[in-house]
Scaffold this motif. Structure first.
Motif, PDB file in Angstrom:
ATOM      1  N   LYS A  18     -65.603  53.118 -13.829  1.00 13.14           N
ATOM      2  CA  LYS A  18     -64.690  53.478 -14.937  1.00 13.14           C
ATOM      3  C   LYS A  18     -63.685  54.522 -14.444  1.00 13.14           C
ATOM      4  CE  LYS A  18     -67.214  52.408 -19.119  1.00 13.14           C
ATOM      5  NZ  LYS A  18     -68.155  52.858 -20.119  1.00 13.14           N
ATOM      6  N   LYS A  19     -64.196  55.498 -13.698  1.00 12.28           N
ATOM      7  CA  LYS A  19     -63.307  56.540 -13.167  1.00 12.28           C
ATOM      8  C   LYS A  19     -62.319  55.945 -12.175  1.00 12.28           C
ATOM      9  CE  LYS A  19     -66.542  60.340 -13.525  1.00 12.28           C
ATOM     10  NZ  LYS A  19     -67.649  60.911 -12.783  1.00 12.28           N
ATOM     11  N   LEU A  20     -62.824  55.060 -11.320  1.00 11.76           N
ATOM     12  CA  LEU A  20     -61.965  54.425 -10.308  1.00 11.76           C
ATOM     13  C   LEU A  20     -60.802  53.671 -10.963  1.00 11.76           C
ATOM     14  CD1 LEU A  20     -61.414  53.247  -7.377  1.00 11.76           C
ATOM     15  CD2 LEU A  20     -62.918  51.359  -8.057  1.00 11.76           C
ATOM     16  N   PHE A  21     -61.113  52.822 -11.951  1.00 13.05           N
ATOM     17  CA  PHE A  21     -60.040  52.008 -12.546  1.00 13.05           C
ATOM     18  C   PHE A  21     -59.084  52.855 -13.388  1.00 13.05           C
ATOM     19  CE2 PHE A  21     -63.003  48.613 -11.321  1.00 13.05           C
ATOM     20  CZ  PHE A  21     -62.110  47.850 -10.584  1.00 13.05           C
ATOM     21  N   ALA A  22     -59.606  53.924 -13.996  1.00 11.68           N
ATOM     22  CA  ALA A  22     -58.710  54.836 -14.730  1.00 11.68           C
ATOM     23  C   ALA A  22     -57.757  55.504 -13.733  1.00 11.68           C
ATOM     24  CB  ALA A  22     -59.530  55.881 -15.475  1.00 11.68           C
ATOM     25  N   LYS A  23     -58.289  55.882 -12.577  1.00 12.29           N
ATOM     26  CA  LYS A  23     -57.445  56.535 -11.562  1.00 12.29           C
ATOM     27  C   LYS A  23     -56.377  55.558 -11.040  1.00 12.29           C
ATOM     28  CE  LYS A  23     -58.848  57.658  -7.186  1.00 12.29           C
ATOM     29  NZ  LYS A  23     -59.678  58.353  -6.201  1.00 12.29           N
ATOM     30  N   LEU A  24     -56.775  54.329 -10.766  1.00  8.44           N
ATOM     31  CA  LEU A  24     -55.814  53.343 -10.241  1.00  8.44           C
ATOM     32  C   LEU A  24     -54.723  53.043 -11.273  1.00  8.44           C
ATOM     33  CD1 LEU A  24     -58.274  50.918  -8.430  1.00  8.44           C
ATOM     34  CD2 LEU A  24     -56.764  52.607  -7.375  1.00  8.44           C
ATOM     35  N   LYS A  25     -55.122  53.012 -12.529  1.00  6.59           N
ATOM     36  CA  LYS A  25     -54.165  52.760 -13.618  1.00  6.59           C
ATOM     37  C   LYS A  25     -53.136  53.893 -13.662  1.00  6.59           C
ATOM     38  CE  LYS A  25     -54.710  51.740 -18.493  1.00  6.59           C
ATOM     39  NZ  LYS A  25     -55.684  51.624 -19.568  1.00  6.59           N
ATOM     40  N   ARG A  26     -53.621  55.114 -13.429  1.00  5.32           N
ATOM     41  CA  ARG A  26     -52.750  56.293 -13.489  1.00  5.32           C
ATOM     42  C   ARG A  26     -51.847  56.364 -12.252  1.00  5.32           C
ATOM     43  NH1 ARG A  26     -56.679  59.784 -13.606  1.00  5.32           N
ATOM     44  NH2 ARG A  26     -56.353  60.662 -11.546  1.00  5.32           N
ATOM     45  N   LEU A  27     -52.438  56.160 -11.082  1.00  6.52           N
ATOM     46  CA  LEU A  27     -51.683  56.366  -9.834  1.00  6.52           C
ATOM     47  C   LEU A  27     -50.796  55.180  -9.452  1.00  6.52           C
ATOM     48  CD1 LEU A  27     -54.397  58.072  -7.577  1.00  6.52           C
ATOM     49  CD2 LEU A  27     -52.584  59.168  -8.895  1.00  6.52           C
ATOM     50  N   LYS A  28     -51.165  53.983  -9.881  1.00 11.47           N
ATOM     51  CA  LYS A  28     -50.415  52.757  -9.553  1.00 11.47           C
ATOM     52  C   LYS A  28     -50.074  52.678  -8.057  1.00 11.47           C
ATOM     53  CE  LYS A  28     -48.049  52.463 -14.061  1.00 11.47           C
ATOM     54  NZ  LYS A  28     -48.820  53.491 -14.740  1.00 11.47           N
ATOM     55  N   PRO A  29     -51.060  52.653  -7.177  1.00 18.45           N
ATOM     56  CA  PRO A  29     -50.756  52.609  -5.732  1.00 18.45           C
ATOM     57  C   PRO A  29     -49.915  51.374  -5.382  1.00 18.45           C
ATOM     58  CG  PRO A  29     -53.119  52.852  -6.131  1.00 18.45           C
ATOM     59  CD  PRO A  29     -52.491  52.561  -7.448  1.00 18.45           C
ATOM     60  N   LYS A  30     -48.949  51.593  -4.498  1.00 21.39           N
ATOM     61  CA  LYS A  30     -48.023  50.495  -4.135  1.00 21.39           C
ATOM     62  C   LYS A  30     -48.739  49.338  -3.444  1.00 21.39           C
ATOM     63  CE  LYS A  30     -43.373  52.221  -4.039  1.00 21.39           C
ATOM     64  NZ  LYS A  30     -43.541  53.550  -4.637  1.00 21.39           N
ATOM     65  N   ASP A  31     -49.792  49.686  -2.691  1.00 18.95           N
ATOM     66  CA  ASP A  31     -50.485  48.636  -1.937  1.00 18.95           C
ATOM     67  C   ASP A  31     -51.693  48.075  -2.694  1.00 18.95           C
ATOM     68  OD1 ASP A  31     -52.046  50.886  -1.818  1.00 18.95           O
ATOM     69  OD2 ASP A  31     -52.271  50.901   0.369  1.00 18.95           O
ATOM     70  N   LEU A  32     -51.752  48.321  -4.010  1.00 19.32           N
ATOM     71  CA  LEU A  32     -52.933  47.874  -4.770  1.00 19.32           C
ATOM     72  C   LEU A  32     -53.107  46.347  -4.739  1.00 19.32           C
ATOM     73  CD1 LEU A  32     -55.346  48.763  -6.484  1.00 19.32           C
ATOM     74  CD2 LEU A  32     -53.890  48.606  -8.500  1.00 19.32           C
ATOM     75  N   ASP A  33     -52.032  45.607  -5.014  1.00 24.55           N
ATOM     76  CA  ASP A  33     -52.141  44.136  -4.988  1.00 24.55           C
ATOM     77  C   ASP A  33     -52.631  43.655  -3.625  1.00 24.55           C
ATOM     78  OD1 ASP A  33     -51.377  43.772  -7.578  1.00 24.55           O
ATOM     79  OD2 ASP A  33     -49.481  42.777  -7.151  1.00 24.55           O
ATOM     80  N   THR A  34     -52.025  44.184  -2.564  1.00 23.61           N
ATOM     81  CA  THR A  34     -52.389  43.739  -1.212  1.00 23.61           C
ATOM     82  C   THR A  34     -53.877  43.957  -0.962  1.00 23.61           C
ATOM     83  OG1 THR A  34     -50.224  44.484  -0.533  1.00 23.61           O
ATOM     84  CG2 THR A  34     -51.774  44.022   1.238  1.00 23.61           C
ATOM     85  N   ASN A  35     -54.367  45.142  -1.321  1.00 30.02           N
ATOM     86  CA  ASN A  35     -55.785  45.434  -1.090  1.00 30.02           C
ATOM     87  C   ASN A  35     -56.688  44.569  -1.969  1.00 30.02           C
ATOM     88  OD1 ASN A  35     -55.768  47.319   0.994  1.00 30.02           O
ATOM     89  ND2 ASN A  35     -55.201  48.968  -0.401  1.00 30.02           N
ATOM     90  N   VAL A  36     -56.351  44.466  -3.248  1.00 31.24           N
ATOM     91  CA  VAL A  36     -57.205  43.669  -4.152  1.00 31.24           C
ATOM     92  C   VAL A  36     -57.252  42.213  -3.684  1.00 31.24           C
ATOM     93  CG1 VAL A  36     -57.477  42.797  -6.510  1.00 31.24           C
ATOM     94  CG2 VAL A  36     -56.932  45.193  -6.144  1.00 31.24           C
ATOM     95  N   HIS A  37     -56.101  41.683  -3.265  1.00 29.29           N
ATOM     96  CA  HIS A  37     -56.073  40.276  -2.827  1.00 29.29           C
ATOM     97  C   HIS A  37     -56.917  40.082  -1.568  1.00 29.29           C
ATOM     98  CE1 HIS A  37     -51.982  39.819  -5.076  1.00 29.29           C
ATOM     99  NE2 HIS A  37     -52.997  39.990  -5.871  1.00 29.29           N
ATOM    100  N   GLN A  38     -56.820  41.056  -0.665  1.00 26.87           N
ATOM    101  CA  GLN A  38     -57.627  40.952   0.563  1.00 26.87           C
ATOM    102  C   GLN A  38     -59.127  41.020   0.227  1.00 26.87           C
ATOM    103  OE1 GLN A  38     -56.780  43.854   3.687  1.00 26.87           O
ATOM    104  NE2 GLN A  38     -58.894  43.634   4.397  1.00 26.87           N
ATOM    105  N   PHE A  39     -59.504  41.953  -0.652  1.00 21.61           N
ATOM    106  CA  PHE A  39     -60.923  42.096  -0.998  1.00 21.61           C
ATOM    107  C   PHE A  39     -61.409  40.873  -1.796  1.00 21.61           C
ATOM    108  CE2 PHE A  39     -59.977  46.960  -1.023  1.00 21.61           C
ATOM    109  CZ  PHE A  39     -59.975  46.977   0.366  1.00 21.61           C
ATOM    110  N   HIS A  40     -60.514  40.296  -2.595  1.00 22.72           N
ATOM    111  CA  HIS A  40     -60.842  39.068  -3.334  1.00 22.72           C
ATOM    112  C   HIS A  40     -61.180  37.949  -2.336  1.00 22.72           C
ATOM    113  CE1 HIS A  40     -60.015  35.781  -6.364  1.00 22.72           C
ATOM    114  NE2 HIS A  40     -59.684  35.143  -5.254  1.00 22.72           N
ATOM    115  N   ASP A  41     -60.305  37.778  -1.351  1.00 25.80           N
ATOM    116  CA  ASP A  41     -60.529  36.706  -0.368  1.00 25.80           C
ATOM    117  C   ASP A  41     -61.833  36.942   0.390  1.00 25.80           C
ATOM    118  OD1 ASP A  41     -58.189  35.550  -1.136  1.00 25.80           O
ATOM    119  OD2 ASP A  41     -56.996  36.282   0.553  1.00 25.80           O
ATOM    120  N   GLU A  42     -62.077  38.199   0.765  1.00 25.50           N
ATOM    121  CA  GLU A  42     -63.312  38.511   1.504  1.00 25.50           C
ATOM    122  C   GLU A  42     -64.550  38.230   0.646  1.00 25.50           C
ATOM    123  OE1 GLU A  42     -61.211  42.018   4.208  1.00 25.50           O
ATOM    124  OE2 GLU A  42     -62.727  42.592   2.734  1.00 25.50           O
TER     125      GLU A  42
END
Ligand code: SF4
Ligand code: SF4
Length: 161
Positions: A18-42
């Motif tokens: 919960k803390k992690l996703f709240a932080k990501l929502k707040r910070l909006k990291p530029k490379d978030l899609d790239t990382n999520v897509h890579q972890f999804h594929d893995e």
């Protein structure tokens, strides 16, 4: 897939996630899609949905008009009949299944309307779509449903310490 083990792990990680996703929502990291897509594929390189089907067992996809028409046609029913038999409107005004597990899920975890399944089923768990930052609350919820999403969250927590 041992779903009891998964549920225990998901519950153990819930507060941290919960803390992690709240932080990501707040910070909006530029490379978030790239990382999520890579972890999804893995994750889906080693997770076989046919040994799991937890999404089909525990949650309902939203059915839009096109989804109802396609599924009804597959079952050789009229859309109205399909709606009356399988769906109801939830508190958000969306049409969802009356019961879980999904009535189209077989005991072998195959979907009996697979080619005609709703778009939401095709897209689940939504971790390979664009702008994942827009669905952080949903992705948090999905850590409790989908072993792949739980694994993605674990990797995200390491990538964004
Ligand atoms: S999408 Fe996730 S919850 Fe659904 S069957 Fe695959 S691993 Fe399981
Ligand atoms: S329609 Fe098929 S893929 Fe969608 S929830 Fe039901 S069994 Fe699963």
């Amino acid at each position: 897939m041992d779903l009891d083990d998964f549920r225990k792990s998901a519950e153990k990680a819930e507060q941290q996630n919960k803390k992690l996703f709240a932080k990501l929502k707040r910070l909006k990291p530029k490379d978030l899609d790239t990382n999520v897509h890579q972890f999804h594929d893995e994750a889906f390189e080693h997770i076989d949905c046919l040994t799991c089907a937890n999404c089909c067992k525990t949650t309902s996809p939203i059915f839009y008009q096109k989804d109802m028409d396609r599924a009804a046609k597959h079952l050789k029913m009229k859309t109205g009949e399909f709606l009356q038999k399988y769906l109801h409107m939830d508190e958000d005004g969306d049409f969802v299944l009356n019961s879980a597990p999904c009535p189209f899920l077989g005991s072998d975890n195959y979907c009996s309307i697979y080619e005609s399944r709703p778009a939401a089923c095709r897209e689940y768990p939504h971790t390979n779509r664009k702008k994942v930052v827009q669905i952080m609350d949903l992705t948090m919820k999905n850590t409790m449903v989908c072993p792949a999403v739980l694994e993605i969250a674990l990797k995200l927590s390491k990538a964004y310490k």
